[in-house]
Design an enzyme around this catalytic site. Sequence first.
Site, PDB file in Angstrom:
ATOM      1  CG  HIS A 226       9.608 -44.793  55.570  1.00  0.00           C
ATOM      2  ND1 HIS A 226      10.172 -45.979  55.716  1.00  0.00           N
ATOM      3  CD2 HIS A 226       8.477 -44.614  55.790  1.00  0.00           C
ATOM      4  CE1 HIS A 226       9.381 -46.397  56.323  1.00  0.00           C
ATOM      5  NE2 HIS A 226       8.179 -45.840  56.344  1.00  0.00           N
ATOM      6  CD  GLU A 473       3.236 -51.866  59.456  1.00  0.00           C
ATOM      7  OE1 GLU A 473       3.819 -51.169  58.245  1.00  0.00           O
ATOM      8  OE2 GLU A 473       3.595 -51.247  60.652  1.00  0.00           O
ATOM      9  CG  ASP A 497       6.836 -51.994  56.438  1.00  0.00           C
ATOM     10  OD1 ASP A 497       8.064 -52.049  56.046  1.00  0.00           O
ATOM     11  OD2 ASP A 497       6.580 -50.923  57.451  1.00  0.00           O
ATOM     12  CB  CYS A 544      -2.662 -46.521  55.025  1.00  0.00           C
ATOM     13  SG  CYS A 544      -1.813 -47.772  56.298  1.00  0.00           S
TER      14      CYS A 544
END
Length: 617
Positions: A226, A473, A497, A544
């Site tokens: 992240h 994910e 993920d 995404c």
Amino acid sequence: MKTEAGKSEAEPRPEKPEAKPARRGAKPAEQRLSGIPVSPGIVIGTIYDTTEAPAEAPRREITANAVELERTKLQDAAALSRKQVGKLKTRLTVLPEEAQEELEPLLDAYILMLGNSRLLRGARKRIGEELLSAETAVQDEAEAIAQAILAAKGDDKAGLNRRAGEVREIARRLTRNLTATPFRSLKGVPAGAIVVADELTPADAALLEPGKIAAVATEEGGADGHTAIMLRALGIPAVLGCHGLTAAARRGDMAMLDGGAGIVALHPDAATLTRAKAGLAAQAKERARLGKLKTLPAETLDGQAVELQANLEIPAELPLIAEAGAQGIGLLRTEFLFMNRDDLPDEDAQVEAYRGILEAMGQDPVTIRVLDWGGEKDMEALAEGVPVPTGPNPALGLRGLRLLLKRPALLEEQFAAILRVAHLGQVRILLPMVTVPSEVAQAREIYERVARRLRRRGEALPEKLPPLGAMIETPGAALAADAIALEADFFAIGTNDLTMYTLAVDRAEIDVAHLYDPLHPAVLRLMQFATEAALRLRMPVSVCGEMGGNPKLVPLLLGLGLRSLSMNASSIPRVKQAVRSLDIDDCARFARRVMEQSDPKRIAELVEEFAARTSEK
Ligand code: PEP
Ligand code: MG
């Protein structure tokens, strides 16, 4: 640098070894370090080493019924600190031998102090007898021990000072692990600095001011963690996972950082500076060229429209989103609302945050993902009463929707806040970390209940509730996509993920970064399965994850049937350029070829070859 519980902070580095002993007055020789290229851009600037900020925690008293909780927190913080110091020990090998010899016994002493030591026994006792919070008890006990050491008789004053310093150092580590206090030193970063840290957490990254900070380089971190995502989103050039950096870089050193190549050159020589300046000029030219694409449609050569949306991590990115010409927000990560604070934002505070974003986006669609707390993001906003994921594998524990279903009040509040502003734009709501179809059904029940309550209260809700979608994910969700599709209104494939869970590779862990590969056939097959499940039902599906923002992967994604990609705003122009150079039939043929492969390396080669062929046309 680490700022919150769960991560370490300033590593004990008593003396930094010089990269190379320089003659007085002589310019030190260039020292090149390589790391993971995380966010492109060339920068020439001065180093601002942030690893030495003090850990601060206000004094806090507790009530008798909180004693056990504080003791447990202390025990957890000690275990975590031991793990951090142990990890640090394994890293010693990158330092010069002299520094290793000095640091190893020190780290061993730290590990002992974090066991059944006087410090921890004393702090435990203070929690119960003096009713102090764990961090206050640690600070008091450490100070008492340090004072006792300093008062001891003996000639070796330097030795006594050192031992007292070691106790205080361990207390600082425990304190930082006990509190979620963000790293204060980021506030003082001078304009144009290259921020250097051992590690930057997503919460730290949220505090960076993109206009002010020139670049970031860290010792730890992976390409799709992240922190990396946030740095890219903020357009801050960055190199993560740069071994040996914090030992070699000193505050004020001149450096050149190339975020696209993953290089940090300390004390750059004339040749490096000349090359960097040429790179900077080319960068400016490219930016101007891509800027011209903004008003052109994202359409393939044969006229197929592709939706290109932006991911948003913090509201500071809104101007970048407008500049990039995004067709809305495809993933609004709401974690920012919960970061760098020690209480939870209430419904009204959330309403205001969503309202600001929706108003800025006008009638462009906005997909708001409900809180994805857990995994790497698990240490933010340690609010009372929220079960912070602990245990040996937080990424496999109470993360995302699992946590929200366990604490439905959190989910209800967030649904209510989103629904209250839904009439302002085109909203969709997205659920993170789905693995079982019934989780979506459960969330929908809560969603509809909240909507009924708001309507009874007279709130102006859209007649048709915003669509409720599921992130795909996890391998479980991908393989059950046909069943989940019956419960969800749309899919967003989270390739970050999905790659991590499919390949069992932590996305932020430097030691296994080489195994993290979204082009692994297992990941691609799962994506294909989920995409086809959605397309069969004519259900919207997008990507995404970070794959969506890589222009070289656009032919493959379009070939798999995807027509909606969401990415960090700065990637949109390049992805649009790729879309405009492609023909859908070519993409479909290419995807079939890729899906026949079993070797990830061969797939990467095919991707490179196709990208090279397209750019030659
Ligand atoms: C993903 O996992 O790909 C994703 C988009 O979600 P996040 O990166 O926020 O976990
Ligand atoms: Mg995810």
